[in-house]
Write a protein that holds these residues in place. Structure first.
Motif, PDB file in Angstrom:
ATOM      1  N   ILE A 199      26.476 -12.783 -48.737  1.00 33.55           N
ATOM      2  CA  ILE A 199      26.371 -14.243 -48.809  1.00 33.55           C
ATOM      3  C   ILE A 199      26.675 -14.825 -47.430  1.00 33.55           C
ATOM      4  O   ILE A 199      25.929 -15.635 -46.888  1.00 33.55           O
ATOM      5  N   ARG A 200      27.772 -14.378 -46.855  1.00 33.52           N
ATOM      6  CA  ARG A 200      28.274 -14.990 -45.615  1.00 33.52           C
ATOM      7  C   ARG A 200      27.465 -14.613 -44.378  1.00 33.52           C
ATOM      8  O   ARG A 200      27.299 -15.438 -43.472  1.00 33.52           O
ATOM      9  N   ILE A 201      26.952 -13.383 -44.326  1.00 34.89           N
ATOM     10  CA  ILE A 201      26.177 -12.973 -43.145  1.00 34.89           C
ATOM     11  C   ILE A 201      24.890 -13.782 -43.017  1.00 34.89           C
ATOM     12  O   ILE A 201      24.649 -14.386 -41.966  1.00 34.89           O
ATOM     13  N   PRO A 202      24.021 -13.821 -44.037  1.00 31.94           N
ATOM     14  CA  PRO A 202      22.810 -14.629 -43.885  1.00 31.94           C
ATOM     15  C   PRO A 202      23.106 -16.116 -43.720  1.00 31.94           C
ATOM     16  O   PRO A 202      22.366 -16.826 -43.043  1.00 31.94           O
ATOM     17  N   ALA A 203      24.194 -16.583 -44.329  1.00 30.40           N
ATOM     18  CA  ALA A 203      24.571 -17.988 -44.151  1.00 30.40           C
ATOM     19  C   ALA A 203      24.895 -18.263 -42.684  1.00 30.40           C
ATOM     20  O   ALA A 203      24.443 -19.259 -42.108  1.00 30.40           O
ATOM     21  N   ALA A 204      25.663 -17.367 -42.069  1.00 33.04           N
ATOM     22  CA  ALA A 204      26.024 -17.543 -40.662  1.00 33.04           C
ATOM     23  C   ALA A 204      24.795 -17.473 -39.768  1.00 33.04           C
ATOM     24  O   ALA A 204      24.640 -18.278 -38.840  1.00 33.04           O
ATOM     25  N   LEU A 205      23.902 -16.528 -40.037  1.00 31.15           N
ATOM     26  CA  LEU A 205      22.733 -16.333 -39.182  1.00 31.15           C
ATOM     27  C   LEU A 205      21.701 -17.442 -39.347  1.00 31.15           C
ATOM     28  O   LEU A 205      20.897 -17.673 -38.441  1.00 31.15           O
ATOM     29  N   CYS A 206      21.715 -18.116 -40.491  1.00 32.17           N
ATOM     30  CA  CYS A 206      20.705 -19.145 -40.770  1.00 32.17           C
ATOM     31  C   CYS A 206      21.247 -20.567 -40.652  1.00 32.17           C
ATOM     32  O   CYS A 206      20.508 -21.527 -40.856  1.00 32.17           O
ATOM     33  N   GLY A 207      22.527 -20.716 -40.347  1.00 27.20           N
ATOM     34  CA  GLY A 207      23.077 -22.051 -40.157  1.00 27.20           C
ATOM     35  C   GLY A 207      23.294 -22.822 -41.437  1.00 27.20           C
ATOM     36  O   GLY A 207      23.121 -24.051 -41.472  1.00 27.20           O
ATOM     37  N   ILE A 208      23.702 -22.122 -42.518  1.00 30.30           N
ATOM     38  CA  ILE A 208      24.021 -22.794 -43.775  1.00 30.30           C
ATOM     39  C   ILE A 208      25.426 -22.393 -44.214  1.00 30.30           C
ATOM     40  O   ILE A 208      26.111 -21.633 -43.542  1.00 30.30           O
ATOM     41  N   VAL A 209      25.825 -22.908 -45.363  1.00 27.13           N
ATOM     42  CA  VAL A 209      27.143 -22.599 -45.927  1.00 27.13           C
ATOM     43  C   VAL A 209      26.988 -21.473 -46.941  1.00 27.13           C
ATOM     44  O   VAL A 209      26.102 -21.509 -47.801  1.00 27.13           O
ATOM     45  N   GLY A 210      27.853 -20.475 -46.842  1.00 25.59           N
ATOM     46  CA  GLY A 210      27.875 -19.382 -47.812  1.00 25.59           C
ATOM     47  C   GLY A 210      29.288 -19.186 -48.321  1.00 25.59           C
ATOM     48  O   GLY A 210      30.213 -18.988 -47.529  1.00 25.59           O
ATOM     49  N   PHE A 211      29.477 -19.237 -49.637  1.00 29.72           N
ATOM     50  CA  PHE A 211      30.821 -19.213 -50.218  1.00 29.72           C
ATOM     51  C   PHE A 211      30.986 -18.026 -51.162  1.00 29.72           C
ATOM     52  O   PHE A 211      30.291 -17.922 -52.166  1.00 29.72           O
ATOM     53  N   LYS A 212      31.903 -17.132 -50.821  1.00 24.39           N
ATOM     54  CA  LYS A 212      32.264 -16.007 -51.684  1.00 24.39           C
ATOM     55  C   LYS A 212      33.558 -16.366 -52.407  1.00 24.39           C
ATOM     56  O   LYS A 212      34.630 -16.384 -51.792  1.00 24.39           O
ATOM     57  N   PRO A 213      33.504 -16.638 -53.699  1.00 22.89           N
ATOM     58  CA  PRO A 213      34.742 -16.954 -54.424  1.00 22.89           C
ATOM     59  C   PRO A 213      35.641 -15.723 -54.564  1.00 22.89           C
ATOM     60  O   PRO A 213      35.274 -14.612 -54.168  1.00 22.89           O
ATOM     61  N   THR A 214      36.793 -15.924 -55.143  1.00 27.99           N
ATOM     62  CA  THR A 214      37.681 -14.817 -55.465  1.00 27.99           C
ATOM     63  C   THR A 214      36.947 -13.799 -56.339  1.00 27.99           C
ATOM     64  O   THR A 214      36.189 -14.177 -57.240  1.00 27.99           O
ATOM     65  N   PHE A 215      37.167 -12.526 -56.069  1.00 27.75           N
ATOM     66  CA  PHE A 215      36.537 -11.470 -56.872  1.00 27.75           C
ATOM     67  C   PHE A 215      36.850 -11.686 -58.353  1.00 27.75           C
ATOM     68  O   PHE A 215      37.997 -11.871 -58.741  1.00 27.75           O
ATOM     69  N   GLY A 216      35.799 -11.688 -59.180  1.00 26.99           N
ATOM     70  CA  GLY A 216      35.970 -11.862 -60.616  1.00 26.99           C
ATOM     71  C   GLY A 216      35.912 -13.295 -61.100  1.00 26.99           C
ATOM     72  O   GLY A 216      35.901 -13.536 -62.315  1.00 26.99           O
ATOM     73  N   ARG A 217      35.881 -14.258 -60.200  1.00 29.33           N
ATOM     74  CA  ARG A 217      35.863 -15.673 -60.600  1.00 29.33           C
ATOM     75  C   ARG A 217      34.562 -16.064 -61.277  1.00 29.33           C
ATOM     76  O   ARG A 217      34.529 -16.924 -62.149  1.00 29.33           O
ATOM     77  N   VAL A 218      33.458 -15.452 -60.838  1.00 27.89           N
ATOM     78  CA  VAL A 218      32.148 -15.783 -61.381  1.00 27.89           C
ATOM     79  C   VAL A 218      31.612 -14.578 -62.154  1.00 27.89           C
ATOM     80  O   VAL A 218      31.619 -13.457 -61.648  1.00 27.89           O
ATOM     81  N   ASP A 219      31.164 -14.826 -63.363  1.00 27.10           N
ATOM     82  CA  ASP A 219      30.655 -13.761 -64.221  1.00 27.10           C
ATOM     83  C   ASP A 219      29.447 -13.084 -63.565  1.00 27.10           C
ATOM     84  O   ASP A 219      28.540 -13.757 -63.083  1.00 27.10           O
ATOM     85  N   ARG A 220      29.417 -11.755 -63.578  1.00 29.46           N
ATOM     86  CA  ARG A 220      28.306 -11.010 -62.992  1.00 29.46           C
ATOM     87  C   ARG A 220      27.272 -10.588 -64.024  1.00 29.46           C
ATOM     88  O   ARG A 220      26.380  -9.795 -63.718  1.00 29.46           O
ATOM     89  N   HIS A 221      27.366 -11.124 -65.219  1.00 31.48           N
ATOM     90  CA  HIS A 221      26.392 -10.789 -66.252  1.00 31.48           C
ATOM     91  C   HIS A 221      24.989 -11.161 -65.789  1.00 31.48           C
ATOM     92  O   HIS A 221      24.742 -12.278 -65.335  1.00 31.48           O
ATOM     93  N   GLY A 222      24.068 -10.205 -65.868  1.00 30.19           N
ATOM     94  CA  GLY A 222      22.699 -10.455 -65.435  1.00 30.19           C
ATOM     95  C   GLY A 222      22.440 -10.127 -63.978  1.00 30.19           C
ATOM     96  O   GLY A 222      21.306 -10.208 -63.521  1.00 30.19           O
ATOM     97  N   VAL A 223      23.483  -9.763 -63.248  1.00 24.28           N
ATOM     98  CA  VAL A 223      23.331  -9.408 -61.836  1.00 24.28           C
ATOM     99  C   VAL A 223      23.261  -7.891 -61.720  1.00 24.28           C
ATOM    100  O   VAL A 223      24.139  -7.181 -62.220  1.00 24.28           O
ATOM    101  N   TYR A 224      22.234  -7.382 -61.056  1.00 22.52           N
ATOM    102  CA  TYR A 224      22.142  -5.934 -60.877  1.00 22.52           C
ATOM    103  C   TYR A 224      23.265  -5.488 -59.945  1.00 22.52           C
ATOM    104  O   TYR A 224      23.398  -6.004 -58.839  1.00 22.52           O
ATOM    105  N   PRO A 225      24.093  -4.544 -60.373  1.00 23.58           N
ATOM    106  CA  PRO A 225      25.277  -4.186 -59.591  1.00 23.58           C
ATOM    107  C   PRO A 225      24.976  -3.268 -58.419  1.00 23.58           C
ATOM    108  O   PRO A 225      23.956  -2.582 -58.375  1.00 23.58           O
ATOM    109  N   LEU A 226      25.892  -3.261 -57.472  1.00 24.24           N
ATOM    110  CA  LEU A 226      25.886  -2.299 -56.379  1.00 24.24           C
ATOM    111  C   LEU A 226      27.217  -1.544 -56.374  1.00 24.24           C
ATOM    112  O   LEU A 226      27.247  -0.332 -56.478  1.00 24.24           O
ATOM    113  N   CYS A 227      28.315  -2.297 -56.286  1.00 21.96           N
ATOM    114  CA  CYS A 227      29.658  -1.707 -56.319  1.00 21.96           C
ATOM    115  C   CYS A 227      30.524  -2.545 -57.252  1.00 21.96           C
ATOM    116  O   CYS A 227      30.811  -3.700 -56.949  1.00 21.96           O
TER     117      CYS A 227
END
Length: 296
Positions: A13-41
């Motif tokens: 989230i933060r890397i492309p946000a920084a490179l593209c000049g926008i805001v990217g926000f990573k909340p606390t781990f577990g704050r947002v439900d990952r249901h429906g998101v294909y996992p990586l780790c």
């Protein structure tokens, strides 16, 4: 578009946000439900908003934060963006974050500290020696967990996976279980050091990426006279806050001489998204960065 969702395992989230000049926000781990998101780790993946402004990020976060969380009840995160940061303690780590970084990025990020100081915040130097081990810790965890997830794809559909991704997954299958366990134990030690740092400061300030956006063909870049891999540089500074699960936002803070955006990270204590958002919002309002885009 006005807003989008991203998933942040090591900074995506933060890397492309920084490179593209926008805001990217990573909340606390577990704050947002990952249901429906294909996992990586499963021990690192985090869902969060990518927006034009910090206020938009707060609106998005308010909409996606877990509805079952008691902190959600009666809370409007946009209402907490107006308060002062007078007396807030903002820490700048002595280690790691400025060791391998372009001079233009370093200057822009330290200018952010000056702006926040002008808004009444206290800028203090802090020490987190474990930061030097963060890249190794996150790499071992990511490789092992992602390989475990994709093992059937590697066995049955390897030809359908891109060469760059497949090579990393294959390396992950060769990692001894002992190394993975050691990395998770080191993660615990790392998080304890970060917790101690957050007992002295409210927010940690650091560059989002050590460089501006490279061209597609730039596989290496020179920093301080040393040639570095671009794929190593880009996630180097975001991964520490994936290990800890800390809420972290990347906000635009300037441009390189070639006109590429620069981002600054603001990280806070676990579940203290309001403070992180508020510091970012007041910096954004004080600088009006979106009116200062260069004419390319």
């Amino acid at each position: 578009c006005m807003a989008a969702l991203g998933t942040d395992t090591g900074g995506s989230i933060r890397i492309p946000a920084a490179l593209c000049g926008i805001v990217g926000f990573k909340p606390t781990f577990g704050r947002v439900d990952r249901h429906g998101v294909y996992p990586l780790c499963w021990s690192l993946d985090t869902v969060g908003p990518m927006t034009r402004t910090v206020c938009d990020a707060a609106i998005m976060f308010d909409s996606i934060v877990n509805s079952g969380n008691t902190n959600k009840i009666g809370r409007d995160y946009t209402r907490e963006l107006k308060s002062s940061i007078k007396g807030l303690r903002i820490g700048i780590p002595k280690e790691y974050f400025f060791d391998v970084v372009d001079d233009e990025v370093k200057e822009a990020v330290l200018d952010v500290a000056d702006v926040l100081k002008g808004l009444g915040a206290l800028i203090v130097d802090i020490s987190i020696p474990a930061l030097d081990h963060s890249f190794a810790i996150s790499t071992a965890i990511m490789m092992a967990e992602s390989a475990s997830l994709h093992i059937e794809n590697l066995r049955n559909n390897a030809e359908d996976i891109g060469d760059d991704v497949r090579s990393r997954l294959e390396l992950g299958t060769l990692m001894p279980a002992l190394d993975y366990i050691k990395s998770q134990r080191s993660r615990t030690s790392f998080n304890r050091q970060l917790d101690r740092a957050f007992s002295d400061v409210d927010v940690i300030l650091a560059p989002s990426t050590p460089i501006g956006a490279p061209s597609f063909s730039q596989s290496t870049m020179f920093i301080n006279g040393k040639e570095e891999s671009t794929l190593f540089l880009l996630p180097r500074l975001t991964r520490p806050f994936n290990i800890s699960g800390s809420p972290t936002i990347s906000v635009p803070c300037g441009f390189t001489s070639s006109g590429m955006p620069i981002g600054v990270q603001l990280a806070g204590r676990i579940f203290d998204e309001p403070t992180v958002l508020n510091v970012a919002y007041l910096y954004e309002q004080a600088t009006q960065w979106h009116t200062m885009r260069p004419k390319l």
